[in-house]
Design an enzyme around this catalytic site. Sequence first.
Site, PDB file in Angstrom:
ATOM      1  N   HIS A 175      93.233  72.710  68.112  1.00 49.15           N
ATOM      2  CA  HIS A 175      93.605  72.182  66.802  1.00 49.15           C
ATOM      3  C   HIS A 175      94.994  72.645  66.343  1.00 49.15           C
ATOM      4  O   HIS A 175      95.121  73.471  65.450  1.00 49.15           O
ATOM      5  CB  HIS A 175      92.539  72.587  65.773  1.00 49.15           C
ATOM      6  N   CYS A 210      95.142  68.991  57.220  1.00 45.12           N
ATOM      7  CA  CYS A 210      94.753  68.603  58.576  1.00 45.12           C
ATOM      8  C   CYS A 210      94.871  67.103  58.822  1.00 45.12           C
ATOM      9  O   CYS A 210      94.687  66.643  59.944  1.00 45.12           O
ATOM     10  CB  CYS A 210      93.346  69.091  58.878  1.00 45.12           C
TER      11      CYS A 210
END
Lengths: 402, 482
Positions: free
Chosen positions: A346, A88
């Site tokens: 996201h 991430c």
Amino acid sequence: MATGIRDKVAILGMGCSRFGERWDMGAEELMVEAFLECLEDAGIEKDKIEAAWLGSAMIFVNVGLSALPLPMALRLPNIPVTRVENFCATGTEAFRGACYAVASGAVDIALALGVEKLKDTGYGGLPNMGSNAGPSRFLQMPNITAPGSFAQLASAYRAKYKINRDDLKKALAHVSWKSHKNGALNPKAHLRKEISIEQIMASPIIADPLGLFDCCGVSDGSACAIVTTPQIAKDLGKKDIISVKALQLALSNGYEAQYNEWQGDHFVTTDICSGRAYKEAGIREPREEVSMMEVHDCFSITELVTMEDLHISPRGGAIKDVMDGFYDREGGLPCQVDGGLKCFGHPIGASGIRMLYEMYLQLLGRAGKRQLKDPKFGLTHNLGGFPFMNVCSIAIIGKYGA
Amino acid sequence: MAGIVSFGAYLPRLRLERMGIMQSMGWLAPGLITAAQGERSLCYWDEDALTIAVAASRDCLVGMDKSKIDAVFLASTSLPFADRSNAGMLAATLNLKEELSSADFTSTQKAGTTALVAALDTVRAGDKKQVLVTASDHRLTKSSWFYEMWFGDGAASLLLGKENVIAELLGSHAVTLDFVPHYRGSHEKYDYNWEERWIRDEGYMKIYPQAISGLLKKTGTNIKDVAKLCYPCFLGRAHGEIAKALGAAPQQVAGNMHAEAGECGTAHPLILLVRELEQAKPGDKIIVAGFGQGSDALLFQVTDRIKDLPKRSGVSGSLARRKPEKTYTKLLKFNELIETEMGIRAEVSNQTALSTLFRDRKLILGFVGGRCQKCGTPQIPSQRICVKPGCGAVDSQEDYEFADQPAKILTYTADMLAVSVDPPAFYGMVEFEKGGRMMMDFTDCDAKAVEVGVPVKITFRKKYFDRERGFTGYFWKAVPQA
């Protein structure tokens, strides 16, 4: 002697696509959407870009291997382009590559672009890796999901601070409630609806104790930045120059996963990474000096414990700060002002740069209904992987000279 | 003298109430009511003939010196691999030495006793000190069939040797006859069964007496001097009549465990024997016999040493560790006898890299990690550079077994998103008290038992099944101890 990144790199322009279930677009079109906004903001022609970094994480459902999709989609003129992936922290890694290129003097102007197309899998949540996780890891790791991985923080946090289940659940609900309020004000956010604490508490359990509303959106999207030196930015006529104050990464080495000391309740990497970032940025009292934050709220519990690892809330004190509204938009240190991963969404490779995009808009007074009063430093934080084995990235940006 | 050095057993904790089968399928097969009493043991979704064999073998090896084992025999008709030594896998899970003989005994229900005879012959030949014999079965049947009720899943294990013998072999006798009560073709999933009345009259009632009376004659033993007769027979009345035909009294016959477990295939004679050994007195003579295409019968006499055997779970421990189950469809799903929608998330590639598996075999099959010879820190998986902060020794790891180490839960979750045959999927960080920790799947898990700090036991289970390639992958999981 290294002197760090502080004020060596300026952001010339930024762009961000609308996040969400972008059934209308593939990764290539999303890259163009973010890039056109960014290029216009930078006020340059694209042939001024001398090098580019592409961040994309889930290659098997996204753009695939190599950096080629970026110059192919944007029709860049045979410049060096590198694709990076670091869970991430991927977007922030792309940004770091571009910043380091400029800071080193290798190039004058560089592009960082992150993109993720997650909604072509046919099911909710992140892709299931199976044996693609690596032949050895596949043989020994549980069939772990992202919510199941981060939910474990809650079990350990409760045990360590002797917190009852309901009190923690209520604080987690406040974390999500606040982000939904903020996301509702953001035209580019994936989830733009306010929800009540009761709705959050009653949502179906995904991975105990996390319910549906404790989990961030799984989204398609792209975000990008064009960076240069502060001098070139001035020469190009920029008046309010936003510069990079800190860019730090910290990765696990097996200590959390294999050595019996860490108690499972927080992020060792974030604790270390934030200390280094504050030092690089010249920040001594983060709770007072940082004006706003976009942290990695993949799950409500991640955001809650991260407040302690960032040295904003004291150890064991995050629940109190959350319940006091300290991280709300009107609070002492607004967090997830754009809705966060929770509501902005996201798309993994884009998320780090999307966070910087909000900080950049806020610093320039361009955040519309979400605008905070006179922010000075904005902090962004990503946490990729698992609580016991992860990649943490932190960036701090602010007004040049501040 | 050759004989039994140690014993162990394992039954899965799930006990399906036979009435549950009747309640689901009685509309189709009303005759099931005649067999719908009591309960049968049932493998959990991640158990199979190999995993329960491992559990029984570990029970057998409690307090034993594993280095003395020179051969491993595994008997079963339901092993996961047709061409890959299942006994070799069993040996690897027990982390036995590589200089070892191993063999699978299969293709007949008497394979358990046949392996036992072969193991004792091997020990008596003198070349090998100890032989581990484990028998296990996890047999599938078509739905709504008496055999689905009569069968159970279970395993038993015996360590044979010449020293420290707790039950001495007095003799054995074998009969081989191509009597076929049922058969299963090489590539078939289910047995094809002939009429029970014929099986009783021409099979059980004739072949058992032939083998056992042969044994008595050979060893000069009077049936009245035998404390217990252990032989499986799922036809309740016939079970008693066999003893009568031999001149034995009803109290000399070991129960067939129909009410509490069902018949566990090749393992069943050994399970009955272990159960008797658990309560036997020195001097007791015990006969064990198996039935398949013929019969093997063995006579043992219990020695004084049985009093010194360390405590183990055995059959009685397995029976006590019981979780009643009423839902018949779990049997169908756990055994993949019904096709259910598992979602696109389940359509994941799960190819096994055999080269990786071989390199990692000690970890994957043996749950062996490392201990740093410089700082003493246990760690799993073992890596070339020590994990302890400040140590960093290179190539300092010695093998360290984690499977029997005391451990507890450090973090956990119950995951509804992860693909699971029995959601939620429980997993978490398991911390070993003497050092080392690992993110592990939990199994045999009761939601209420799971909390930070709860002790766990480590068990060998199926991890995945690669349907495309027919490969079953295994690893170790944690069982929270309520």
